[in-house]
Design an enzyme around this catalytic site. Structure first.
Site, short mmCIF file in Angstrom:
data_model
loop_
_atom_site.label_atom_id
_atom_site.label_comp_id
_atom_site.label_asym_id
_atom_site.label_seq_id
_atom_site.Cartn_x
_atom_site.Cartn_y
_atom_site.Cartn_z
N LYS A 110 46.02 45.65 37.78
CA LYS A 110 45.04 46.11 38.76
C LYS A 110 45.56 47.29 39.58
CE LYS A 110 41.66 42.76 38.52
NZ LYS A 110 41.47 41.41 39.02
N LYS A 192 40.53 42.78 25.18
CA LYS A 192 39.75 41.56 25.44
C LYS A 192 38.34 41.90 25.92
CE LYS A 192 40.18 39.69 30.07
NZ LYS A 192 39.30 38.66 30.53
N LYS A 195 33.91 41.66 31.50
CA LYS A 195 32.71 42.11 32.19
C LYS A 195 32.95 43.33 33.06
CE LYS A 195 32.87 37.86 34.85
NZ LYS A 195 33.92 38.05 35.83
#
Ligand code: ADP
Ligand code: TRP
Length: 325
Positions: A110, A192, A195
């Site tokens: 992140k 992967k 969303k």
């Protein structure tokens, strides 16, 4: 067993979330005491639009109810409505080494992804997650592979706290699905399904039949025509076989045999049909719930009240062990 898990309201829930997490939750609620929540506080650590947050939370709740979470059987609520989560997070901060937090893979990812906004919340994120889990004296946490490190840290925090202040928390274990713990993106099967990436990479649980068709038919496949499950060499077709197997209940071997001589196009057509039919009741249920928002909000309120009853007990115990009253 007491089972707990959470999901962030950060976008459309997709078939990866369903196969990796929600499907297990729906099964587990039949025989266990389940606590599931929408992790809205966690989602504040990455850039978001405040004016969209409530809509996303309600959407996420509806998605779970439509996919089979039964709020009569499961305590289902919104994290920020139970203030004990943030209180326990603060209390646990004092037993969690900063070095452990800096080692978290998700934190590293992140901070790379959001270079302009490396906030303290991103670092503390796993302590809040540990608080979520320990607050309810959880035995097991059903999650996808990417969350295992956070559960291990939760165990370490519980251990440290118990050593320092006396036995208070039990160490939870992660519950991984045998298959489907990592569904890959349709447009890039080496990444992967997520969303927070482009809509081309996933199929939402409520995707229209037209969109399902478009996305499956254009899913990236591999060179060579052979239909064989080989995740390393043939990640595209292996991913489609995994999805097919999990939604149909048929084994990969059986599917290889069925589609062996038929080619990619035929497999994709058949998978489109399977997904369209499987997801149809989800679409219908969501539509019904979208016009019953007051009921959905009321259900979340009742869930929060039930959660608070358990959480307050743990907070009292923790405060008293730490010398607070
Ligand atoms: P996303 O990465 O799509 O934003 P989250 O991080 O909110 O998803 O994860 C919600 C739950 O779904 C977690 O338990 C996570 O492990 C699981 N999950 C997420 N992506 C996948 C995937 N591609 N395959 C299987 N499980 C997944
Ligand atoms: N971090 C989890 C994710 O991104 C969401 C989450 C928050 C969670 N609190 C939790 C998962 C507690 C399991 C238990 O998927």
């Amino acid at each position: 067993m007491r089972i707990l898990s959470g999901i962030q309201p950060t976008g459309s829930i997709h078939i990866g979330n369903y196969l990796g997490a929600i499907k297990q939750w729906v099964e587990l609620q039949e025989k266990n005491e389940c606590v599931f929540f929408i992790a809205d506080l966690h989602s504040l650590t990455i850039p978001y639009q405040p004016e969209n947050l409530q809509k996303n939370i309600i959407e996420a709740a509806i998605a779970h109810f439509a996919a089979g979470i039964d709020p009569q059987k499961t305590v289902f609520f919104v994290q920020s409505e139970v203030k004990e989560h943030t209180e326990l997070c603060w209390l646990l901060n004092s037993v969690c080494p900063v070095g452990d937090l800096e080692r978290m893979i998700q934190y590293k990812e992140k901070t790379r992804q959001f270079k302009q906004n490396i906030n303290a919340g991103l670092l503390i994120y796993p302590v809040l997650q540990a608080a979520d889990i320990l607050l309810y004296k959880t035995d097991a946490v059903p999650v996808g592979k990417d969350q295992v490190q956070h559960i291990e840290l939760t165990r370490a925090i519980a251990r440290k706290f118990n050593q320092r202040f006396g036995k208070t928390f039990q160490e939870p274990k992660a519950l991984l699905p045998k298959m489907g713990a990592k569904i890959m993106a349709l447009n890039n099967p080496r990444q992967k399904m997520s969303k927070s990436s482009s809509p081309q990479n996933y199929i939402s649980l409520f995707e229209s039949p037209e969109e399902i068709k478009k996305k499956i038919m254009s899913a990236v496949t591999d060179t060579g025509k052979k239909i064989k499950y080989e995740p390393k060499r043939k990640p595209g077709i292996s991913n489609l076989l995994t999805i097919y197997s999990l939604f149909s209940g048929k084994s990969i071997k059986e599917l290889e045999k069925t589609f062996q001589s038929k080619g990619y196009g035929f497999l994709k057509k058949s998978l489109t049909e399977l997904l369209t039919n499987f997801l149809e009741p989800f679409r219908r249920k969501r539509k019904e719930l979208l016009i019953r928002e007051v009921f959905v909000r009321e259900t979340l309120k009742i869930g929060a009240k039930r959660a608070r009853n358990i959480a307050q007990f743990t907070i009292q115990e923790t405060r008293s062990k730490m010398g607070l009253i």
